[in-house]
Design a protein around this motif. Structure first.
Motif, PDB file in Angstrom:
ATOM      1  N   LEU A  16       1.064  -1.164   0.136  1.00  0.00           N
ATOM      2  CA  LEU A  16      -0.141  -0.022  -0.126  1.00  0.00           C
ATOM      3  C   LEU A  16       0.840   1.218  -0.007  1.00  0.00           C
ATOM      4  O   LEU A  16       1.378   1.567   0.988  1.00  0.00           O
ATOM      5  N   LEU A  17       1.129   1.736  -1.158  1.00  0.00           N
ATOM      6  CA  LEU A  17       2.179   2.883  -1.441  1.00  0.00           C
ATOM      7  C   LEU A  17       1.364   4.284  -1.005  1.00  0.00           C
ATOM      8  O   LEU A  17       0.191   4.513  -1.444  1.00  0.00           O
ATOM      9  N   PRO A  18       1.986   5.150  -0.425  1.00  0.00           N
ATOM     10  CA  PRO A  18       1.478   6.414  -0.117  1.00  0.00           C
ATOM     11  C   PRO A  18       1.487   7.415  -1.335  1.00  0.00           C
ATOM     12  O   PRO A  18       0.607   8.375  -1.184  1.00  0.00           O
ATOM     13  N   THR A  19       2.111   7.109  -2.286  1.00  0.00           N
ATOM     14  CA  THR A  19       2.205   8.269  -3.280  1.00  0.00           C
ATOM     15  C   THR A  19       2.790   7.315  -4.591  1.00  0.00           C
ATOM     16  O   THR A  19       2.990   5.899  -4.438  1.00  0.00           O
ATOM     17  N   ALA A  20       2.759   7.822  -5.832  1.00  0.00           N
ATOM     18  CA  ALA A  20       3.358   7.002  -6.897  1.00  0.00           C
ATOM     19  C   ALA A  20       4.554   6.561  -6.653  1.00  0.00           C
ATOM     20  O   ALA A  20       5.502   7.099  -5.763  1.00  0.00           O
ATOM     21  N   PRO A  37       6.828 -12.252  -8.346  1.00  0.00           N
ATOM     22  CA  PRO A  37       5.709 -12.616  -8.991  1.00  0.00           C
ATOM     23  C   PRO A  37       4.544 -12.169  -8.234  1.00  0.00           C
ATOM     24  O   PRO A  37       3.419 -11.523  -8.645  1.00  0.00           O
ATOM     25  N   ARG A  38       4.144 -12.647  -6.926  1.00  0.00           N
ATOM     26  CA  ARG A  38       3.112 -12.615  -6.359  1.00  0.00           C
ATOM     27  C   ARG A  38       2.926 -11.481  -5.429  1.00  0.00           C
ATOM     28  O   ARG A  38       1.926 -11.266  -4.504  1.00  0.00           O
ATOM     29  N   VAL A  39       3.428 -10.338  -5.784  1.00  0.00           N
ATOM     30  CA  VAL A  39       3.637  -9.223  -5.040  1.00  0.00           C
ATOM     31  C   VAL A  39       3.124  -7.992  -5.996  1.00  0.00           C
ATOM     32  O   VAL A  39       3.422  -7.699  -7.163  1.00  0.00           O
ATOM     33  N   VAL A  40       1.890  -7.250  -5.582  1.00  0.00           N
ATOM     34  CA  VAL A  40       1.519  -6.203  -6.365  1.00  0.00           C
ATOM     35  C   VAL A  40       1.267  -4.839  -5.403  1.00  0.00           C
ATOM     36  O   VAL A  40       1.563  -5.124  -4.327  1.00  0.00           O
ATOM     37  N   ALA A  41       1.456  -3.674  -6.082  1.00  0.00           N
ATOM     38  CA  ALA A  41       1.293  -2.549  -5.401  1.00  0.00           C
ATOM     39  C   ALA A  41       0.205  -1.746  -5.809  1.00  0.00           C
ATOM     40  O   ALA A  41      -0.327  -1.712  -6.834  1.00  0.00           O
ATOM     41  N   LEU A  42      -0.179  -0.904  -4.648  1.00  0.00           N
ATOM     42  CA  LEU A  42      -1.585   0.026  -4.969  1.00  0.00           C
ATOM     43  C   LEU A  42      -1.051   1.308  -4.606  1.00  0.00           C
ATOM     44  O   LEU A  42      -0.422   1.572  -3.531  1.00  0.00           O
ATOM     45  N   GLU A  43      -1.031   2.202  -5.691  1.00  0.00           N
ATOM     46  CA  GLU A  43      -0.989   3.692  -5.541  1.00  0.00           C
ATOM     47  C   GLU A  43      -2.107   4.309  -4.842  1.00  0.00           C
ATOM     48  O   GLU A  43      -3.360   3.902  -5.510  1.00  0.00           O
ATOM     49  N   PRO A  44      -2.165   5.277  -4.300  1.00  0.00           N
ATOM     50  CA  PRO A  44      -3.344   6.151  -3.950  1.00  0.00           C
ATOM     51  C   PRO A  44      -3.831   6.735  -4.935  1.00  0.00           C
ATOM     52  O   PRO A  44      -3.345   6.927  -5.840  1.00  0.00           O
ATOM     53  N   SER A  45      -5.277   7.134  -4.723  1.00  0.00           N
ATOM     54  CA  SER A  45      -5.965   7.887  -5.747  1.00  0.00           C
ATOM     55  C   SER A  45      -5.476   9.163  -5.935  1.00  0.00           C
ATOM     56  O   SER A  45      -4.870   9.848  -4.945  1.00  0.00           O
ATOM     57  N   ARG A  46      -5.500   9.632  -7.140  1.00  0.00           N
ATOM     58  CA  ARG A  46      -5.134  10.915  -7.634  1.00  0.00           C
ATOM     59  C   ARG A  46      -5.821  12.050  -6.893  1.00  0.00           C
ATOM     60  O   ARG A  46      -5.659  13.361  -6.892  1.00  0.00           O
ATOM     61  N   TYR A  77       3.146   1.389   4.405  1.00  0.00           N
ATOM     62  CA  TYR A  77       4.364   2.396   4.530  1.00  0.00           C
ATOM     63  C   TYR A  77       3.681   3.819   5.066  1.00  0.00           C
ATOM     64  O   TYR A  77       4.872   4.351   5.224  1.00  0.00           O
ATOM     65  N   HIS A  78       2.707   4.104   5.093  1.00  0.00           N
ATOM     66  CA  HIS A  78       2.193   5.195   5.748  1.00  0.00           C
ATOM     67  C   HIS A  78       1.085   5.186   6.455  1.00  0.00           C
ATOM     68  O   HIS A  78       0.128   4.653   6.141  1.00  0.00           O
ATOM     69  N   PRO A  79       0.804   5.971   7.539  1.00  0.00           N
ATOM     70  CA  PRO A  79      -0.259   5.560   8.531  1.00  0.00           C
ATOM     71  C   PRO A  79      -1.572   5.996   7.679  1.00  0.00           C
ATOM     72  O   PRO A  79      -2.644   5.661   7.908  1.00  0.00           O
ATOM     73  N   GLU A  80      -1.756   6.990   6.623  1.00  0.00           N
ATOM     74  CA  GLU A  80      -2.867   7.378   5.842  1.00  0.00           C
ATOM     75  C   GLU A  80      -3.434   6.164   5.334  1.00  0.00           C
ATOM     76  O   GLU A  80      -4.597   6.110   4.885  1.00  0.00           O
ATOM     77  N   GLN A  81      -2.697   5.294   4.841  1.00  0.00           N
ATOM     78  CA  GLN A  81      -3.095   4.260   4.119  1.00  0.00           C
ATOM     79  C   GLN A  81      -3.860   3.071   4.799  1.00  0.00           C
ATOM     80  O   GLN A  81      -4.269   2.235   4.487  1.00  0.00           O
ATOM     81  N   TYR A  82      -3.745   3.361   6.195  1.00  0.00           N
ATOM     82  CA  TYR A  82      -4.239   2.288   7.246  1.00  0.00           C
ATOM     83  C   TYR A  82      -5.797   1.871   7.022  1.00  0.00           C
ATOM     84  O   TYR A  82      -6.186   0.976   7.283  1.00  0.00           O
ATOM     85  N   ARG A  83      -6.573   3.115   6.875  1.00  0.00           N
ATOM     86  CA  ARG A  83      -8.069   2.724   6.663  1.00  0.00           C
ATOM     87  C   ARG A  83      -8.169   1.623   5.244  1.00  0.00           C
ATOM     88  O   ARG A  83      -8.906   0.961   5.458  1.00  0.00           O
ATOM     89  N   LEU A  84      -7.574   1.910   4.361  1.00  0.00           N
ATOM     90  CA  LEU A  84      -7.635   0.919   3.114  1.00  0.00           C
ATOM     91  C   LEU A  84      -7.047  -0.485   3.749  1.00  0.00           C
ATOM     92  O   LEU A  84      -7.681  -1.404   3.454  1.00  0.00           O
ATOM     93  N   ALA A  85      -5.933  -0.360   4.639  1.00  0.00           N
ATOM     94  CA  ALA A  85      -5.451  -1.669   5.152  1.00  0.00           C
ATOM     95  C   ALA A  85      -6.637  -2.348   5.899  1.00  0.00           C
ATOM     96  O   ALA A  85      -6.668  -3.679   5.888  1.00  0.00           O
TER      97      ALA A  85
END
Length: 174
Positions: A16-20, A37-46, A77-85
């Motif tokens: 869960l990335l906090p930025t691009a 191969p089984r690891v993916v990343a999510l960037e936050p909405s713009r 990686y960032h507390p702001e992404q905790y809601r999504l986590a």
């Protein structure tokens, strides 16, 4: 290679990335994990979300996300992404949260969240991630990656079998 569908989807790790990724200060750590191969990343909405809607937006996003397997590990990686986590952990029961600890004072200066809100989210993330699932900020990237890789291997995310979303290769019988 013959494929067959199984009831057990491929295990995944989700970053869960906090930025691009290109602007992320821990991009080296994330890129190292993304070579698996089984690891993916999510960037936050713009687009920003109003303070009142952040929890419901995270729940809605967690319902709408489609993964090529089942998330077993979420790397925060960032507390702001905790809601999504938290929303993803509710949707995928049993998923683990790994939290990369950061200097809150530094994060507060660049965050959209209020300092008290950021501290609260950091505390919630620390409570949810057990001590062995915490990656300290002083930990060098190679050591943090090594520790996490061992765990990903134990969960089958790092595997000798090819990654086949939606199916598994049939093993040849001897």
């Amino acid at each position: 290679m013959n494929l067959r569908s199984t009831d057990r989807p491929e295990p995944l790790a989700v970053l869960l990335l906090p930025t691009a990724l290109e602007r992320f200060e821990l991009a080296e750590h994330a890129r190292e994990l993304l070579t698996i191969p089984r690891v993916v990343a999510l960037e936050p909405s713009r687009f920003g979300t109003s303070r009142l809607l952040r929890d419901s937006a995270a729940l809605r996003q967690a319902r709408r996300l489609r993964f090529p397997g089942r998330p077993w590990v979420l790397v925060l990686y960032h507390p702001e992404q905790y809601r999504l986590a938290r929303a993803l952990m509710a949707r995928y029961a049993g998923a683990e949260l790994w939290y990369v600890e950061r200097d809150l004072e530094e994060l507060e200066s660049r965050s959209r969240a209020r300092p008290d809100e950021l501290r609260e989210l950091d505390e919630l993330a620390r409570e949810r991630a057990t001590p062995d699932q915490m990656l300290a900020p002083g930990l060098d990237s190679a050591e943090a990656g090594s520790r996490l890789r061992l765990h990903l291997q134990a969960l089958g995310i790092i595997s000798q079998h090819p990654f086949v979303p939606g199916g598994r290769p049939l093993r040849r019988s001897r």
